[in-house]
Design an enzyme around this catalytic site. Structure first.
Site, PDB file in Angstrom:
ATOM      1  CG  ASP A   1      -0.221   0.281   2.514  1.00  0.00           C
ATOM      2  OD1 ASP A   1       0.640  -0.547   2.877  1.00  0.00           O
ATOM      3  OD2 ASP A   1      -0.492   1.314   3.151  1.00  0.00           O
TER       4      ASP A   1
ATOM      5  CE1 TYR B   1      -4.144   2.550   5.436  1.00  0.00           C
ATOM      6  CE2 TYR B   1      -2.611   0.756   5.887  1.00  0.00           C
ATOM      7  CZ  TYR B   1      -2.954   1.908   5.184  1.00  0.00           C
ATOM      8  OH  TYR B   1      -2.087   2.410   4.227  1.00  0.00           O
TER       9      TYR B   1
ATOM     10  CD  GLU C   1       4.716   5.493   4.275  1.00  0.00           C
ATOM     11  OE1 GLU C   1       4.854   4.258   4.144  1.00  0.00           O
ATOM     12  OE2 GLU C   1       4.491   6.029   5.378  1.00  0.00           O
TER      13      GLU C   1
ATOM     14  CG  ASP D   1       4.453  -0.556   4.956  1.00  0.00           C
ATOM     15  OD1 ASP D   1       3.819  -0.786   3.916  1.00  0.00           O
ATOM     16  OD2 ASP D   1       3.913  -0.147   6.000  1.00  0.00           O
TER      17      ASP D   1
END
Length: 525
Positions: free
Chosen positions: A89, A241, A487, A92
């Site tokens: 996603d 999340y 990120e 990472d």
């Protein structure tokens, strides 16, 4: 040139200094950036490249992002299920099911809404491949009508290491939701993704479309019948999340996508009957994200035709529309009280961490609704007065142009686009020597010591990634450790695919609209 025995790079190459010089120049003279024009077609092409960089699994022969290689080839093996594929996603190496499904839903929506514009730009094949890489994985992950494998990898162990996905030594444990351990958010979002994708593939691959729809219907039934928060069942997802909004927004969102895909009145009735109790017609929202889907569901419902509906259903649809337009008016700064904040440079600002996700997500919703208003010859009813579709599109253009470089920093926040963009993206693969150039194993802490801490730009450009972006004062620090700003996530870029296609088409005069919104309209909002 790489020293393949040491996996080091020549950091003194002149190419590393040119972008920094440009950043300094554009920062000193920021006004020059506000009059520049943008190549939306190039931005579209680059945005689709990003998804290839995020692929997990065995990469295909036509892989264009050549610094990546096969990874995660044993995913699911420990649990006796084949879970190779899908997307990482962000920066990472965990495959989180909820944001991955949301990415595919948004990507499918943009491709569906702007399919002609994407085809004209020559990117239809790449757009379909990006969607199918996700949906192929969802088919594997949905091993039983009431079982969905919703995560591979563990964020805690993953974040202890800085390794390329090709070198992973961290846990690849797979996590599922089932009847005993329900996960309505992730099951419903995956249903929405597969339903939306089924519409995209309906004409070009009817068999595949039907397969996706079958999975979508089963997943929705599972999500609704066995209700529960997915991050309780999968504790490994909770820190990363967390589902703050609960699962009712996903259930409405999925039901409306299934109605759009099937025209089965059962799904329409579900969205109508649960509209109030689930918050669809009661929550007035000023953000749209992987967690909070109310605004998206409200806009889907607001675009449904009133004809043929009874008075009660019409009234509920009108309530959905009222909440949908509240969201859009908040973005346009035309509500009576609650509006989305903006930076001094004009960017929508919701929160510090990865703010660009809210900007790009809003861009898609507003562009889709602008199309709807134009095709139905309607206007938006804000407290500050009626707003036409061209004015909405003008505001979207201001946000897109900010992303591409029309901002106080003079930076494109879409990596790889334009002369100056973030060079130290918080991303394991991009910040480390390419596996194809350096097959020597890079260990867990070796990656931190040898690559993460370098001041030099990343050796691999993560083309098409939309980073977290600037802070509330338009400030941006291009540092790997500044993950809140540097990120990138798949759900940042996904909604821009359709939006870029729309503006490229307008620029070339090949869309239903004849011209790009004028600069005066942009400045007036």
């Amino acid at each position: 040139m790489w020293d393949k025995t040491q996996c080091q790079c020549n950091l003194a190459h002149p190419k590393h200094f040119l972008p920094r010089f440009l950043v300094l120049l554009l920062t000193l003279f920021p006004t020059t950036t506000f009059s520049q024009s943008f190549d939306y077609g190039d931005a579209l092409s680059k945005s689709l490249l990003y998804f290839e960089a995020q692929r997990s699994g065995r990469l295909p022969y036509n892989q264009r992002v050549t610094w990546r290689y096969h990874s995660g080839l044993t995913d699911g093996l420990e649990q006796g299920v084949e879970l190779v594929g899908g997307y990482y996603d962000a920066g990472d190496n965990v495959k989180f099911g909820l944001p991955m499904a949301y990415t595919i839903t948004l990507l499918s929506w943009g491709v569906m809404e702007f399919q002609d514009e994407i085809a004209i730009a020559g990117e239809a094949k790449h757009a379909l491949e990006a969607i199918k890489w996700g949906t192929d994985y969802f088919i594997k992950a949905h091993t039983h009508p009431h079982v969905l494998w919703a995560q591979v990898g563990d964020g805690d162990t993953d974040h202890l290491c800085w390794q390329r996905p090709e070198d992973m030594t961290t846990s690849r444990r797979a996590y599922k939701v089932d009847e005993e351990n329900p996960g309505s958010e992730v099951a419903a979002e995956t249903a929405a993704a597969m339903a939306a994708a089924s519409i995209v593939f309906r004409r070009i691959n009817p068999h595949y479309s039907h397969l996706l729809l079958e999975h979508a219907q089963q997943l929705f039934e599972f999500a609704d019948k066995f209700r529960g928060n997915y991050d309780i069942s999968i504790e490994a997802a909770k820190i990363y999340y967390t589902s703050i909004s609960g699962y009712t927004d996903e259930l409405l969102w999925a039901a409306l996508w299934l109605y759009k895909a099937t025209h089965n009145i059962t799904y329409f009735n579900y969205a109508i009957q649960n509209a109030e109790s689930f918050g669809g017609t009661t929550w007035a929202i000023t953000e749209f994200s992987w967690d909070v889907k109310f605004a998206g569901a409200q806009i889907l419902a607001a675009m449904l035709p009133m004809e043929g509906k009874n008075k009660e259903d019409q009234q509920i649809l009108q309530e959905y529309r009222s909440k949908a337009e509240y969201y859009i008016c908040a973005c346009l700064n035309k509500n009576n009280s609650t509006n989305v904040k903006r930076t001094p440079g004009g960017l929508l600002y919701t929160r510090r961490w990865n703010n660009m996700q809210y900007v790009s997500n809003a861009a898609l919703l507003l562009t889709v609704y602008s199309n709807h208003l134009q095709s139905t010859n309607q206007t938006l009813g804000c407290h500050a007065g009626p707003v036409g579709p061209t004015e909405i599109l003008a505001f979207v253009k201001s946000q897109v142009d900010y992303i591409l470089g029309s901002n106080p920093m003079g930076l494109s926040y879409l990596v790889g686009y334009g002369p100056a963009y973030p060079e130290r993206v918080h991303h394991r693969g991009a910040s480390t020597a390419s596996y194809k150039e350096c097959k020597a194993f890079i260990g867990c802490m070796q990656g931190y010591h040898g690559w993460f801490g370098r001041h030099a730009p990343n050796p691999n450009v993560l083309v098409g990634a939309l980073v977290g972006g600037p802070g509330s004062k338009d400030e941006f620090r291009d540092r790997r450790e500044n993950f809140a700003q540097t990120e990138a996530c798949t759900y940042n870029t996904a909604p821009l695919v359709g939006v870029f296609a729309k503006f490229h088409s307008l620029e070339k005069g090949s869309s239903n609209s004849t011209t790009l919104p004028s600069a005066s309209l942009v400045s007036s909002i």
